[in-house]
Design a protein around this motif. Structure first.
Motif, PDB file in Angstrom:
ATOM      1  N   UNK A 104       1.253  -0.627  -0.373  1.00 53.46           N
ATOM      2  CA  UNK A 104       0.307   0.135  -0.028  1.00 53.46           C
ATOM      3  C   UNK A 104       0.957   1.184   0.111  1.00 53.46           C
ATOM      4  N   UNK A 105       2.092   1.402   0.526  1.00 53.25           N
ATOM      5  CA  UNK A 105       2.879   2.559   0.750  1.00 53.25           C
ATOM      6  C   UNK A 105       4.425   1.934   0.917  1.00 53.25           C
ATOM      7  N   UNK A 106       5.274   2.712   0.159  1.00 54.07           N
ATOM      8  CA  UNK A 106       6.919   1.928   0.050  1.00 54.07           C
ATOM      9  C   UNK A 106       7.702   3.382  -0.058  1.00 54.07           C
ATOM     10  N   UNK A 107       8.566   3.584   0.841  1.00 52.55           N
ATOM     11  CA  UNK A 107       9.768   4.699   0.847  1.00 52.55           C
ATOM     12  C   UNK A 107      10.913   3.909   0.497  1.00 52.55           C
ATOM     13  N   UNK A 108      11.653   3.941  -0.270  1.00 53.86           N
ATOM     14  CA  UNK A 108      13.332   4.144  -0.184  1.00 53.86           C
ATOM     15  C   UNK A 108      14.090   5.600   0.365  1.00 53.86           C
ATOM     16  N   UNK A 109      14.635   5.344   1.611  1.00 47.04           N
ATOM     17  CA  UNK A 109      15.015   6.661   2.412  1.00 47.04           C
ATOM     18  C   UNK A 109      13.517   7.269   2.017  1.00 47.04           C
ATOM     19  N   UNK A 110      13.669   8.930   1.737  1.00 48.52           N
ATOM     20  CA  UNK A 110      12.948   9.902   1.476  1.00 48.52           C
ATOM     21  C   UNK A 110      12.034   9.929  -0.035  1.00 48.52           C
ATOM     22  N   UNK A 169       9.495   8.620  -2.182  1.00 50.84           N
ATOM     23  CA  UNK A 169       7.958   7.899  -1.816  1.00 50.84           C
ATOM     24  C   UNK A 169       7.270   6.794  -3.348  1.00 50.84           C
ATOM     25  N   UNK A 170       7.778   5.976  -3.236  1.00 48.84           N
ATOM     26  CA  UNK A 170       7.611   5.070  -4.518  1.00 48.84           C
ATOM     27  C   UNK A 170       6.528   4.475  -4.901  1.00 48.84           C
ATOM     28  N   UNK A 196      -2.466   6.811  -3.581  1.00 53.51           N
ATOM     29  CA  UNK A 196      -3.064   6.877  -5.054  1.00 53.51           C
ATOM     30  C   UNK A 196      -2.405   6.953  -6.158  1.00 53.51           C
ATOM     31  N   UNK A 197      -1.546   6.760  -5.589  1.00 49.10           N
ATOM     32  CA  UNK A 197      -0.598   6.114  -7.320  1.00 49.10           C
ATOM     33  C   UNK A 197       0.430   5.127  -6.840  1.00 49.10           C
TER      34      UNK A 197
END
Length: 78
Positions: free
Chosen positions: A22-28, A30-31, A35-36
């Motif tokens: 649902x949500x994923x980040x690598x460091x800062x 937001x991949x 909504x995306x």
């Protein structure tokens, strides 16, 4: 020896692990967001990409905030 670090943080979709993110980040960066969505990105695929770039998994932590997310920390020699 000097190291550099990066973190992969995620929140899975739903209450059980289906492989969807649902949500994923690598460091800062937001991949993936609600909504995306990016259905072509997978957690294993991103981990393989980091490994190919010389990153080594060092820790995994699961937050105590009530959701089933996690944080993988990787390092590589500078």
């Amino acid at each position: 020896m000097q190291w550099e670090y990066t973190q992969l943080r995620f929140i899975p979709r739903g209450k059980s692990w289906t492989g969807e993110i649902e949500e994923l980040w690598i460091d800062d960066r937001h991949l993936i967001s609600r909504n995306h969505p990016h259905h072509e990105l997978t957690l294993v695929g991103l981990m393989n990409d980091l490994g190919a770039q010389g990153w080594e998994l060092t820790t995994y932590s699961q937050p105590f905030t009530g959701y089933h997310g996690g944080c993988y920390t990787f390092r590589r020699q500078k």
